[in-house]
Scaffold this motif. Structure first.
Motif, PDB file in Angstrom:
ATOM      1  N   ALA A  50      44.563  34.431  44.745  1.00  0.00           N
ATOM      2  CA  ALA A  50      45.356  35.300  43.874  1.00  0.00           C
ATOM      3  C   ALA A  50      44.484  36.190  42.998  1.00  0.00           C
ATOM      4  O   ALA A  50      45.009  37.000  42.231  1.00  0.00           O
ATOM      5  CB  ALA A  50      46.284  34.458  42.990  1.00  0.00           C
ATOM      6  N   LEU A  53      45.077  39.891  43.630  1.00  0.00           N
ATOM      7  CA  LEU A  53      46.443  40.258  43.243  1.00  0.00           C
ATOM      8  C   LEU A  53      46.541  40.435  41.723  1.00  0.00           C
ATOM      9  O   LEU A  53      47.142  41.402  41.244  1.00  0.00           O
ATOM     10  CB  LEU A  53      47.431  39.185  43.702  1.00  0.00           C
ATOM     11  CG  LEU A  53      47.400  38.805  45.187  1.00  0.00           C
ATOM     12  CD1 LEU A  53      48.450  37.746  45.484  1.00  0.00           C
ATOM     13  CD2 LEU A  53      47.596  40.030  46.061  1.00  0.00           C
ATOM     14  N   LEU A  54      45.963  39.491  40.984  1.00  0.00           N
ATOM     15  CA  LEU A  54      45.990  39.579  39.521  1.00  0.00           C
ATOM     16  C   LEU A  54      45.241  40.813  39.033  1.00  0.00           C
ATOM     17  O   LEU A  54      45.689  41.501  38.112  1.00  0.00           O
ATOM     18  CB  LEU A  54      45.383  38.318  38.912  1.00  0.00           C
ATOM     19  CG  LEU A  54      45.276  38.291  37.381  1.00  0.00           C
ATOM     20  CD1 LEU A  54      46.639  38.446  36.731  1.00  0.00           C
ATOM     21  CD2 LEU A  54      44.598  36.994  36.912  1.00  0.00           C
ATOM     22  N   LEU A  57      47.421  43.989  39.745  1.00  0.00           N
ATOM     23  CA  LEU A  57      48.598  44.058  38.865  1.00  0.00           C
ATOM     24  C   LEU A  57      48.202  44.305  37.408  1.00  0.00           C
ATOM     25  O   LEU A  57      48.945  44.963  36.668  1.00  0.00           O
ATOM     26  CB  LEU A  57      49.406  42.771  38.976  1.00  0.00           C
ATOM     27  CG  LEU A  57      50.133  42.557  40.314  1.00  0.00           C
ATOM     28  CD1 LEU A  57      50.689  41.146  40.400  1.00  0.00           C
ATOM     29  CD2 LEU A  57      51.252  43.581  40.480  1.00  0.00           C
ATOM     30  N   SER A  58      47.054  43.801  36.996  1.00  0.00           N
ATOM     31  CA  SER A  58      46.607  43.989  35.611  1.00  0.00           C
ATOM     32  C   SER A  58      46.397  45.461  35.294  1.00  0.00           C
ATOM     33  O   SER A  58      46.724  45.932  34.194  1.00  0.00           O
ATOM     34  CB  SER A  58      45.309  43.209  35.365  1.00  0.00           C
ATOM     35  OG  SER A  58      45.507  41.824  35.514  1.00  0.00           O
ATOM     36  N   THR A 102      55.230  45.188  51.410  1.00  0.00           N
ATOM     37  CA  THR A 102      55.351  43.735  51.488  1.00  0.00           C
ATOM     38  C   THR A 102      55.554  43.283  52.926  1.00  0.00           C
ATOM     39  O   THR A 102      54.985  42.279  53.376  1.00  0.00           O
ATOM     40  CB  THR A 102      56.521  43.248  50.621  1.00  0.00           C
ATOM     41  OG1 THR A 102      56.304  43.648  49.265  1.00  0.00           O
ATOM     42  CG2 THR A 102      56.647  41.726  50.680  1.00  0.00           C
ATOM     43  N   THR A 107      51.701  39.578  50.394  1.00  0.00           N
ATOM     44  CA  THR A 107      51.558  39.564  48.936  1.00  0.00           C
ATOM     45  C   THR A 107      50.627  40.668  48.437  1.00  0.00           C
ATOM     46  O   THR A 107      50.833  41.213  47.354  1.00  0.00           O
ATOM     47  CB  THR A 107      51.032  38.200  48.462  1.00  0.00           C
ATOM     48  OG1 THR A 107      49.819  37.880  49.172  1.00  0.00           O
ATOM     49  CG2 THR A 107      52.059  37.105  48.724  1.00  0.00           C
ATOM     50  N   LEU A 108      49.589  40.989  49.216  1.00  0.00           N
ATOM     51  CA  LEU A 108      48.702  42.086  48.809  1.00  0.00           C
ATOM     52  C   LEU A 108      49.464  43.402  48.787  1.00  0.00           C
ATOM     53  O   LEU A 108      49.295  44.209  47.863  1.00  0.00           O
ATOM     54  CB  LEU A 108      47.511  42.180  49.774  1.00  0.00           C
ATOM     55  CG  LEU A 108      46.535  43.325  49.504  1.00  0.00           C
ATOM     56  CD1 LEU A 108      45.917  43.193  48.122  1.00  0.00           C
ATOM     57  CD2 LEU A 108      45.441  43.361  50.578  1.00  0.00           C
ATOM     58  N   THR A 110      52.621  43.721  48.244  1.00  0.00           N
ATOM     59  CA  THR A 110      53.506  43.681  47.069  1.00  0.00           C
ATOM     60  C   THR A 110      52.766  44.098  45.813  1.00  0.00           C
ATOM     61  O   THR A 110      53.249  44.918  45.028  1.00  0.00           O
ATOM     62  CB  THR A 110      54.078  42.263  46.881  1.00  0.00           C
ATOM     63  OG1 THR A 110      54.792  41.873  48.057  1.00  0.00           O
ATOM     64  CG2 THR A 110      55.017  42.218  45.685  1.00  0.00           C
ATOM     65  N   ALA A 111      51.566  43.534  45.616  1.00  0.00           N
ATOM     66  CA  ALA A 111      50.773  43.862  44.427  1.00  0.00           C
ATOM     67  C   ALA A 111      50.399  45.341  44.405  1.00  0.00           C
ATOM     68  O   ALA A 111      50.502  46.006  43.361  1.00  0.00           O
ATOM     69  CB  ALA A 111      49.513  43.002  44.386  1.00  0.00           C
ATOM     70  N   THR A 115      51.857  48.120  41.694  1.00  0.00           N
ATOM     71  CA  THR A 115      50.891  48.842  40.860  1.00  0.00           C
ATOM     72  C   THR A 115      51.025  50.353  41.033  1.00  0.00           C
ATOM     73  O   THR A 115      50.997  51.104  40.046  1.00  0.00           O
ATOM     74  CB  THR A 115      49.458  48.390  41.202  1.00  0.00           C
ATOM     75  OG1 THR A 115      49.339  46.988  40.944  1.00  0.00           O
ATOM     76  CG2 THR A 115      48.446  49.145  40.351  1.00  0.00           C
TER      77      THR A 115
END
Length: 232
Positions: A50, A53-54, A57-58, A102, A107-108, A110-111, A115
Motif C-alpha cells: 500500500a 497507493l498512500l 493519494l497523499s 480500477t 487498486t493502483l 483507483t489511487a 488523485t
C-alpha cells in the motif's frame, strides 16, 4: 461582519485557502515521501504493497485541501445552483476516471484515478468558483505556488537526509527516519518561507498564536513581532 460584505468574504476565503495550503501541501508531500516508513512502522510488512497507493493519494488530498475554504464561500454566498452544477460535473468526472482505471489496473488504478480527479477537479472547480465570486485566476497561483515549490524542495532534502539513518531494528529505523525528516523538513520550510513568503508566514503564525493558551503566547508573540518588523 462578513455576512453582507461579499468582497470581504472573498478576501477572507482566499486568505484561509493560502494559510491552509501553507500547512496542508508540505504535510501531504511529506506523507507521500515517508509513506513506506510509516506503513512499515504502524502496519508491518504485510501492508507494504500500500506504500505507493498512500503516496499517490497523499498528493491529491494535499492539493484538494487548499480549495475547501473557497468551496465553502460559494455556499455561504447562496450560490447553490452553481454548487450543484459543479457537484454533478465532479461526480461524472470521478466515475469516468475511477471506474475504467480500477477495472484495468486494480487498486493502483483507483489511487491514480482519485488523485487525477482531485487535482483536476480542484483546479477547474477553483477557477469557476473564484471567477464567480469576483476573483481572478492568478489567485489560484498565489494559493499554490510557494507552498508547492518550497514544500517539494524541503521534503526532498529532508527525505534524502533521513535515508542516511540506519539502525538495526527496521521499525525503529522507520520511526527515527520519520522524526528526523519531519524536523529537518519543517526547519527548512519555515526558513524558506521566511525569505520567499514572509507575509504568508506572518499570517499563519498570527492565526496560530490566536488559538494558543494565553500563558504560552509571549514567546510566539515575540517571534511574530520580529517577523512583522522585518516584513515592513
Amino acid at each position: 461582519k462578513l455576512t453582507h460584505d461579499p468582497k470581504r468574504q472573498v478576501a477572507a476565503a482566499m486568505t484561509t485557502a493560502r494559510l491552509l495550503a501553507f500547512v496542508a501541501l508540505p504535510l501531504g508531500l511529506f506523507q507521500a515521501a515517508m509513506a513506506g516508513n510509516a506503513i512499515a512502522l504502524f502496519f508491518g510488512p504485510r501492508w507494504q504493497g500500500a506504500e505507493l497507493l498512500l503516496a499517490i493519494l497523499s498528493i491529491g488530498m494535499a492539493i484538494n485541501a487548499a480549495g475547501w475554504p473557497v468551496a465553502s464561500l460559494m455556499q455561504a454566498q447562496g450560490r447553490f445552483t452553481l454548487f450543484m452544477k459543479i457537484a454533478i460535473v465532479n461526480l461524472a468526472t470521478f466515475i469516468a476516471l475511477v471506474v475504467p482505471l480500477t477495472y484495468f489496473r486494480g487498486t493502483l488504478g483507483t489511487a491514480v484515478g482519485v488523485t487525477i480527479y482531485l487535482i483536476v477537479g480542484t483546479f477547474v472547480g477553483l477557477g469557476v468558483i473564484i471567477v464567480a465570486v469576483g476573483g481572478k485566476f492568478r489567485d489560484i497561483f498565489e494559493i499554490y505556488f510557494w507552498p508547492t515549490l518550497l514544500g517539494s524542495l524541503c521534503v526532498i532534502l529532508g527525505y534524502e537526509a533521513a535515508l542516511s539513518i540506519n539502525l538495526s531494528s527496521p521499525p525503529l529505523q522507520g520511526l527515527w527516519r520519520i522524526l528526523a525528516a519531519f524536523v529537518l523538513t519543517s526547519c527548512l520550510y519555515l526558513a524558506a518561507m521566511y525569505f520567499a513568503g514572509r507575509k504568508l508566514l506572518v499570517e499563519c503564525l498570527a492565526r496560530f498564536v490566536a488559538v494558543v493558551p494565553v500563558r504560552w503566547q509571549p514567546p510566539f508573540q515575540r517571534v511574530l513581532s520580529f517577523l512583522s518588523v522585518r516584513q515592513t
